[in-house]
Enzyme design. Structure first.
Site, PDB file in Angstrom:
ATOM      1  N   SER A  82     -18.155   8.388  12.559  1.00 24.54           N
ATOM      2  CA  SER A  82     -18.943   7.227  12.953  1.00 24.54           C
ATOM      3  C   SER A  82     -19.942   6.986  11.835  1.00 24.54           C
ATOM      4  O   SER A  82     -20.506   7.917  11.264  1.00 24.54           O
ATOM      5  CB  SER A  82     -19.608   7.439  14.310  1.00 24.54           C
ATOM      6  OG  SER A  82     -20.724   8.252  14.218  1.00 24.54           O
ATOM      7  N   ALA A  83     -20.139   5.718  11.492  1.00 21.81           N
ATOM      8  CA  ALA A  83     -20.814   5.356  10.242  1.00 21.81           C
ATOM      9  C   ALA A  83     -22.171   6.009  10.094  1.00 21.81           C
ATOM     10  O   ALA A  83     -22.554   6.439   9.013  1.00 21.81           O
ATOM     11  CB  ALA A  83     -20.967   3.856  10.153  1.00 21.81           C
ATOM     12  N   CYS A  84     -22.894   6.075  11.188  1.00 23.01           N
ATOM     13  CA  CYS A  84     -24.265   6.523  11.049  1.00 23.01           C
ATOM     14  C   CYS A  84     -24.342   8.013  10.799  1.00 23.01           C
ATOM     15  O   CYS A  84     -25.399   8.535  10.502  1.00 23.01           O
ATOM     16  CB  CYS A  84     -25.058   6.139  12.282  1.00 23.01           C
ATOM     17  SG  CYS A  84     -24.185   6.464  13.779  1.00 23.01           S
ATOM     18  N   THR A  85     -23.240   8.722  10.924  1.00 23.80           N
ATOM     19  CA  THR A  85     -23.302  10.156  10.667  1.00 23.80           C
ATOM     20  C   THR A  85     -22.345  10.558   9.552  1.00 23.80           C
ATOM     21  O   THR A  85     -22.034  11.719   9.397  1.00 23.80           O
ATOM     22  CB  THR A  85     -22.983  10.972  11.937  1.00 23.80           C
ATOM     23  OG1 THR A  85     -21.749  10.503  12.466  1.00 23.80           O
ATOM     24  CG2 THR A  85     -24.067  10.817  12.987  1.00 23.80           C
TER      25      THR A  85
END
Lengths: 385, 385
Positions: A322-325
């Site tokens: 997931s992009a934020c991680t």
């Protein structure tokens, strides 16, 4: 080189017509909606139109929509705001491994502050198990938070069944609609959730704005204190251009979802079928009950990051986590919960679409992917064909 | 009718060149800055440029700038974030009656959660008294929050003197720079504050974005939990167009402040002189040590709301209180603290400018104001000339 963007879970483009609607509110109708004079009127009215449009997308009353700075803030407000109003003995929150990082982190902070937390695991298809939910949701639970769909693998969750359990035990139900709202209809009159998180960027609206649906009568206190905006639940002078854009995006989605969603399903199914033609590749998540825009595929003996970089060199944007991680090299908790081993989780790619994607995009990916996988497998010490 | 906007404290227009810089980040460079692929690069780089520009405006290191959704969120983070890191016995926060509503509301919530709060009163010119500050700021104080200037009357505060006291007692110092940053230079190397709040809209940037300067080494925890963005202090996918616009506005202000600020002082002084020509009118706040863009005048025997409405009918936008609380009919606490009676506070108007205002604007207000005041006084039972 033509760019093919298949990373819509990380960010979506704002639609041009949405930006057009926003523009006058930067330079012309720039007043504060609380102002009594002439320049307060247009922003005030525009904010109410936006509120009606966002409400209309989920069948709610406009007064039940609280504007925030995005999905993450909405989730923080949804999970923490009701705590002071919870009943006696209700000191546990239940979330799932399908949840977004912000649900995990917020509920972890709640746990650190002295309450308790349970995390529902997922079956092999990415669904929570109703059996585990029945064992876990008891009278001591003040809230259950479940996403409409797993953020990463796109598997839809059994919301109706969970809702029955939640109501039976007098808890609140929060649904994260971030990834599903632009592609699957949802109505708060049909599904009696208490709190629903919406994100503007995930509706092809501007970044930096979101909403929380708070069902009338729900006890909740605001997190951000100040002038008492948004019925006291979210202080701070309103981001009018952002709110206007959010409303315009909600309207676009409402009008066009029934046209583009079936098309996304066809592209998705073509992409999945094509990629599963590569030896030792597998679909993550449910084959049928999944988001129209999501294909999550794992390729044995290959690293996701390496595939991502080679795809990028070929003009294709995808995501490995997931992009934020993504800066975090820990494997996805969603995939681990589904029973994948670390190396299987690391070999997974997320292909996520938006209405601008075409069947040609899928065909190009299918044409280029086999050689990328082969090239990387040739370098892998684990691969012994 | 030409519109004369003298309510810049409530909201400022976004500069056209700022909007131009933002536009490509809605529809073209829309990627998530955390993405590893090509579409993450431009947003990531643009965010860093914006961070450098905002940092440069206050002489800080870019790593000390945390982007938020606006001044209200920055203030919430500044006042509450350091609480878990405060030393033993440090359980009191000190604010002032010059503070914005968000400082008052956040510190009230802190008080409700079990800590204590002291509120410094103001002298007749709107300044805090150093004598009271010395009596009030002790070893049990974990934070002192003072605005550079009173939000309403524009009086500048003795920041340097307060800073000495604060450091002497081992407390943190938060400065709210919201109203002053676009018109008076400030440097965190010269004034050793620990936390500084900045707002984009008050720099003629877009609404919905702000920043908190957090001096290196300051113990602080984030309020909004999630993917760990902004060094873990503010989670949520970044509002890239907003951040880019904020940076562009900071750059504009840095380059042009020395040109427009002296001009604002001239217009302000002309406006004050002209309006004080009306019988029974008075300047609120300090005659010299005040914000270049602020003229706050009270007219005896007249209601602020009524003047505001008649001015509005003549094409002039002003404010009678601080915008976010205008719906509230309570008189301004800043004015009451300065020793004004309720009816005096109610008869006050805020004229606040931005660089688009001209001397002609002031002249028009001066030409129209006497008849408005006279008309209302004729209707007032209190007025006996």
């Amino acid at each position: 080189m033509k760019r093919i963007y298949l990373d819509s879970n990380s960010a979506m483009p704002t639609r041009r017509e949405v930006v057009e609607e926003m523009l006058p509110f930067f330079t012309e109708h720039y007043g504060n909606p609380s102002s009594i004079h002439e320049l307060g009127k247009k922003p005030r009215r525009a904010m109410e139109v936006a509120r009606e449009r966002v409400a209309s997308l989920i069948g709610s009353d406009p007064s039940e929509i609280i504007f925030t700075s995005g999905a993450t803030e909405s989730i923080n407000l949804a999970l923490r705001g009701p705590i002071p109003f919870r009943g006696p003995g209700k000191d546990r929150i239940v979330i799932s491994q399908a949840d977004h990082q912000s649900v995990r982190a917020t509920s972890a902070a709640i746990e650190n502050s002295g309450l308790r937390r349970s995390v529902l695991e997922l079956d092999g298809s990415g669904r929570i198990s109703m059996e585990e939910a029945e064992r876990t949701i008891g009278e001591d639970v003040y809230m259950v938070s479940i996403p409409f769909a797993s953020h990463e693998v796109g598997t839809l969750q059994p919301l109706g069944e969970v809702l029955e359990l939640v109501k039976e035990h007098g808890a609140l139900f929060h649904i994260d609609l971030t990834t599903s709202a632009f592609q699957i209809p949802f109505d708060v009159k049909e599904l009696d959730a208490d709190l629903v998180t919406l994100s503007s960027v995930d509706l092809m609206g501007p970044k930096g704005v979101g909403a929380l649906f708070v069902r009338k009568g729900t006890g909740i206190s605001g997190l951000i204190k100040g002038g008492g905006h948004e019925r006291g639940l979210r202080s701070g002078s309103e981001n009018i251009p952002g709110i206007v854009g959010f409303g315009a995006a909600a309207e676009y989605v409402k009008q066009n979802m029934s046209i583009y969603s079936p098309r996304l399903c066809s592209i998705r199914d073509h992409l999945i079928k094509g990629l599963l033609g590569i030896p030792d590749s597998h679909l993550n998540g449910h084959p049928k009950s999944r988001l129209p825009n999501n294909a999550n595929i794992r390729f044995d003996y290959v690293e996701g990051e390496s595939m991502l970089l080679l795809l990028d060199m070929n003009g294709i944007s995808v995501s490995s986590g997931s992009a934020c991680t993504q800066k975090n090299l820990e494997p996805s908790r969603t995939l681990l919960s589904m029973g994948l081993r670390h190396e299987e989780a690391h070999g997974s790619l997320q292909f996520t679409m938006n209405p601008d994607n075409t069947m040609e995009d899928a065909k190009y990916v299918i044409s280029i992917m086999p050689e990328i996988v082969e090239q990387l497998r040739d370098m892998s010490p684990l691969y012994n064909p």
